[in-house]
Motif scaffolding. Sequence first.
Motif, mmCIF file in Angstrom:
data_model
loop_
_atom_site.group_PDB
_atom_site.id
_atom_site.type_symbol
_atom_site.label_atom_id
_atom_site.label_comp_id
_atom_site.label_asym_id
_atom_site.label_seq_id
_atom_site.Cartn_x
_atom_site.Cartn_y
_atom_site.Cartn_z
ATOM 1 N N UNK A 1 -5.825 18.030 -1.006
ATOM 2 C CA UNK A 1 -5.111 17.015 -1.777
ATOM 3 C C UNK A 1 -5.241 17.240 -3.279
ATOM 4 N N UNK A 2 -4.189 16.866 -4.006
ATOM 5 C CA UNK A 2 -4.241 16.706 -5.456
ATOM 6 C C UNK A 2 -4.139 15.207 -5.721
ATOM 7 N N UNK A 3 -5.150 14.661 -6.409
ATOM 8 C CA UNK A 3 -5.237 13.213 -6.569
ATOM 9 C C UNK A 3 -5.201 12.817 -8.048
ATOM 10 N N UNK A 4 -4.484 11.739 -8.323
ATOM 11 C CA UNK A 4 -4.553 11.074 -9.627
ATOM 12 C C UNK A 4 -5.236 9.733 -9.380
ATOM 13 N N UNK A 5 -6.387 9.514 -10.016
ATOM 14 C CA UNK A 5 -7.233 8.379 -9.672
ATOM 15 C C UNK A 5 -7.671 7.607 -10.912
ATOM 16 N N UNK A 6 -7.906 6.319 -10.714
ATOM 17 C CA UNK A 6 -8.512 5.485 -11.758
ATOM 18 C C UNK A 6 -9.238 4.345 -11.075
ATOM 19 N N UNK A 7 -10.540 4.265 -11.312
ATOM 20 C CA UNK A 7 -11.325 3.153 -10.781
ATOM 21 C C UNK A 7 -10.998 1.879 -11.554
ATOM 22 N N UNK A 8 -11.481 0.743 -11.063
ATOM 23 C CA UNK A 8 -11.185 -0.541 -11.696
ATOM 24 C C UNK A 8 -11.785 -0.617 -13.102
ATOM 25 N N UNK A 9 -11.158 -1.438 -13.923
ATOM 26 C CA UNK A 9 -11.551 -1.552 -15.329
ATOM 27 C C UNK A 9 -12.989 -2.035 -15.475
ATOM 28 N N UNK A 10 -13.618 -1.620 -16.583
ATOM 29 C CA UNK A 10 -14.998 -2.015 -16.916
ATOM 30 C C UNK A 10 -16.003 -1.549 -15.875
ATOM 31 N N UNK A 11 -15.683 -0.445 -15.199
ATOM 32 C CA UNK A 11 -16.612 0.108 -14.219
ATOM 33 C C UNK A 11 -16.988 1.523 -14.623
ATOM 34 N N UNK A 12 -18.038 2.021 -14.009
ATOM 35 C CA UNK A 12 -18.421 3.423 -14.134
ATOM 36 C C UNK A 12 -18.495 3.971 -12.716
ATOM 37 N N UNK A 13 -17.750 5.065 -12.473
ATOM 38 C CA UNK A 13 -17.649 5.635 -11.125
ATOM 39 C C UNK A 13 -18.505 6.878 -11.008
ATOM 40 N N UNK A 14 -19.263 6.960 -9.896
ATOM 41 C CA UNK A 14 -20.030 8.146 -9.554
ATOM 42 C C UNK A 14 -19.522 8.657 -8.211
ATOM 43 N N UNK A 15 -18.996 9.887 -8.212
ATOM 44 C CA UNK A 15 -18.492 10.502 -6.995
ATOM 45 C C UNK A 15 -19.491 11.531 -6.479
ATOM 46 N N UNK A 16 -19.895 11.372 -5.215
ATOM 47 C CA UNK A 16 -20.932 12.225 -4.630
ATOM 48 C C UNK A 16 -20.348 12.940 -3.416
ATOM 49 N N UNK A 17 -19.761 14.130 -3.617
ATOM 50 C CA UNK A 17 -19.221 14.863 -2.470
ATOM 51 C C UNK A 17 -20.340 15.238 -1.491
ATOM 52 N N UNK A 18 -20.046 15.096 -0.205
ATOM 53 C CA UNK A 18 -21.006 15.494 0.819
ATOM 54 C C UNK A 18 -20.855 17.003 1.026
ATOM 55 N N UNK A 19 -21.914 17.786 0.754
ATOM 56 C CA UNK A 19 -21.786 19.249 0.796
ATOM 57 C C UNK A 19 -21.446 19.756 2.195
ATOM 58 N N UNK A 20 -20.301 20.428 2.314
ATOM 59 C CA UNK A 20 -19.928 21.088 3.574
ATOM 60 C C UNK A 20 -18.650 21.883 3.351
ATOM 61 N N UNK A 21 -18.772 23.031 2.724
ATOM 62 C CA UNK A 21 -17.596 23.866 2.526
ATOM 63 C C UNK A 21 -17.192 23.969 1.075
ATOM 64 N N UNK A 22 -15.906 24.265 0.817
ATOM 65 C CA UNK A 22 -15.422 24.449 -0.561
ATOM 66 C C UNK A 22 -15.644 23.204 -1.420
#
Length: 249
Positions: A58-79
């Motif tokens: 997928x190619x994603x365009x994303x924006x979390x909710x306002x006044x937040x800080x987002x931490x993305x933690x990919x689960x390691x398994x492949x590319x």
Amino acid sequence: NDRLLRAVTSSDADEHARNLSGWSQEYDQFSPGAFIGQISELWLPYAQLYLESTSQHLHQSCASWSNSLWFGIPIPKGPNATICSKQIPDFAVAVKRGGSEFKLVTPANFQILGVSINENYFTNYLQEIEHIDCLTHLSSQEVIMVDPHAKLQVCEAFQRILFEHSTSSKYTLSASALESLQDRILMILVPLLMSASAADDQPSLRQTNRNRIVGKVREYLLEHLDDDITIPDICRHLQVSRRTLQYCT
């Protein structure tokens, strides 16, 4: 009343993009075949914890909710995925401020844990519980290198929280229970963020000081025998950091 945890499955990438509550997203599928997407999300007063699974590239365009800080933690398994053209290695966490769009490219059969936190709540937690002020540093980065073993432990812990609430028969929690759950999530997340560069200023605590703190903790617990006291409760009451308490044990 709805459960705290919401789980949804979709067979369309566009529909799936709209299934993450509070986010503005658009997904484009770049690999052939049927799409399957799943989201399990836990909403709390000041935080959102979710696990997202996608079957296609997928190619994603994303924006979390306002006044937040987002931490993305990919689960390691492949590319690896990329954020704003920067690779997110197995030993890394992605970071973005809410309200601003970012580009995320994810491989097929991808899973990511996400935590979005109200910035003011997070700032207060860092000051009251961790006694650190690193929000500006964290929010200025898109990829943070962390300890690989610690990351795996965090992934397991967050998935365990989501599983607990997916199987719970409780439909509502008290305000204090919700706060405790938020504190639990941050107690898991923050040490991971600090694992790469944290410089402890506490290892030389004198034994007399440790004994004094232990005594105060004991007094506090004895005064609240009927209450469900958490580590953050103790930190707030004694005005010491969580790491200081660890060094006293």
